[in-house]
Design a protein around this motif. Structure first.
Motif, PDB file in Angstrom:
ATOM      1  N   PRO A   1     -58.463  49.747  43.977  1.00 38.41           N
ATOM      2  CA  PRO A   1     -58.487  51.190  44.270  1.00 38.41           C
ATOM      3  C   PRO A   1     -59.092  52.051  43.158  1.00 38.41           C
ATOM      4  O   PRO A   1     -59.891  52.935  43.425  1.00 38.41           O
ATOM      5  CB  PRO A   1     -57.016  51.545  44.497  1.00 38.41           C
ATOM      6  CG  PRO A   1     -56.337  50.258  44.794  1.00 38.41           C
ATOM      7  CD  PRO A   1     -57.129  49.184  44.117  1.00 38.41           C
ATOM      8  N   GLY A   2     -58.716  51.785  41.913  1.00 38.55           N
ATOM      9  CA  GLY A   2     -59.244  52.587  40.799  1.00 38.55           C
ATOM     10  C   GLY A   2     -60.737  52.404  40.624  1.00 38.55           C
ATOM     11  O   GLY A   2     -61.482  53.371  40.396  1.00 38.55           O
ATOM     12  N   ILE A   3     -61.187  51.164  40.712  1.00 40.28           N
ATOM     13  CA  ILE A   3     -62.612  50.875  40.579  1.00 40.28           C
ATOM     14  C   ILE A   3     -63.381  51.482  41.745  1.00 40.28           C
ATOM     15  O   ILE A   3     -64.455  52.064  41.562  1.00 40.28           O
ATOM     16  CB  ILE A   3     -62.850  49.353  40.468  1.00 40.28           C
ATOM     17  CG1 ILE A   3     -62.349  48.869  39.105  1.00 40.28           C
ATOM     18  CG2 ILE A   3     -64.310  49.000  40.685  1.00 40.28           C
ATOM     19  CD1 ILE A   3     -62.382  47.375  38.918  1.00 40.28           C
ATOM     20  N   ALA A   4     -62.821  51.370  42.947  1.00 40.51           N
ATOM     21  CA  ALA A   4     -63.483  51.945  44.124  1.00 40.51           C
ATOM     22  C   ALA A   4     -63.611  53.462  43.981  1.00 40.51           C
ATOM     23  O   ALA A   4     -64.666  54.033  44.283  1.00 40.51           O
ATOM     24  CB  ALA A   4     -62.717  51.588  45.399  1.00 40.51           C
ATOM     25  N   ALA A   5     -62.568  54.116  43.501  1.00 42.40           N
ATOM     26  CA  ALA A   5     -62.612  55.575  43.331  1.00 42.40           C
ATOM     27  C   ALA A   5     -63.657  55.968  42.286  1.00 42.40           C
ATOM     28  O   ALA A   5     -64.452  56.895  42.504  1.00 42.40           O
ATOM     29  CB  ALA A   5     -61.234  56.098  42.931  1.00 42.40           C
ATOM     30  N   ALA A   6     -63.676  55.256  41.155  1.00 37.14           N
ATOM     31  CA  ALA A   6     -64.651  55.569  40.094  1.00 37.14           C
ATOM     32  C   ALA A   6     -66.072  55.305  40.575  1.00 37.14           C
ATOM     33  O   ALA A   6     -66.973  56.133  40.353  1.00 37.14           O
ATOM     34  CB  ALA A   6     -64.345  54.747  38.852  1.00 37.14           C
ATOM     35  N   ALA A   7     -66.287  54.172  41.237  1.00 40.13           N
ATOM     36  CA  ALA A   7     -67.624  53.837  41.723  1.00 40.13           C
ATOM     37  C   ALA A   7     -68.087  54.838  42.781  1.00 40.13           C
ATOM     38  O   ALA A   7     -69.249  55.249  42.782  1.00 40.13           O
ATOM     39  CB  ALA A   7     -67.644  52.415  42.285  1.00 40.13           C
TER      40      ALA A   7
END
Length: 168
Positions: free
Chosen positions: A56-62
């Protein structure tokens, strides 16, 4: 027009990347995680371990970075494409993606040496073409905004006055 084109192109690119990942790699997340694997080390963060998993965190940042890049590139397209001869689909969908791919390769290698080897360049180019054709189409269908470039130099400088207003 640039924001609309950038958002439409970015969304089309994201959908195409997810479809490609789903059918080729069995997961919609490899392209997003691959993008994050190149960008996150620049901020001191570890890249995703499993490119097929959802983080989730990586998806949000990306997604935040992808939307930002899409909007900025959409603005560039809206500024440049109308000045070029021919249809924006040609310039935005073929010429610009090839230029972005070349620039992307150089930038990726400068920022993260060796990262370019992990990129599927044919997929990267195809996604750039999806973005460019979509953004170019949206921009070409947008109503042109009249700008001062079509006015004379004197009018742009505010030196010309309407003769009817002066005589009244």
């Amino acid at each position: 027009a640039g924001f609309k084109g950038g958002l439409a192109g970015g969304l089309a690119m994201l959908v195409a990347a997810a479809i490609h990942g789903l059918f080729i790699e069995g997961s919609p997340w490899p392209a997003l995680n691959g993008f994050a694997a190149i960008v996150l080390p620049l901020f001191g963060a570890a890249p995703p371990v499993d490119t097929g998993a959802f983080y989730p965190g990586i998806a949000a940042a990306a997604c935040l970075l992808h939307v930002s890049f899409s909007l900025l590139i959409g603005l560039v397209y809206a500024s440049v494409l109308p000045m070029l001869p021919g249809h924006p689909r040609f310039w935005g969908g073929i010429v610009a993606p090839l230029a972005w791919t070349g620039a992307g390769f150089v930038c990726i290698e400068l920022v993260e040496p060796g990262a370019a080897e992990r990129i599927h360049w044919l997929v990267f180019i195809a996604l750039q073409i999806v973005f460019g054709m979509t953004a170019g189409e949206v921009i070409s269908r947008s109503k042109p905004v009249k700008t001062l470039q079509s006015f004379s130099l004197a009018a742009r400088a505010g030196l010309e006055a309407d003769m009817d207003e002066e005589n009244s």
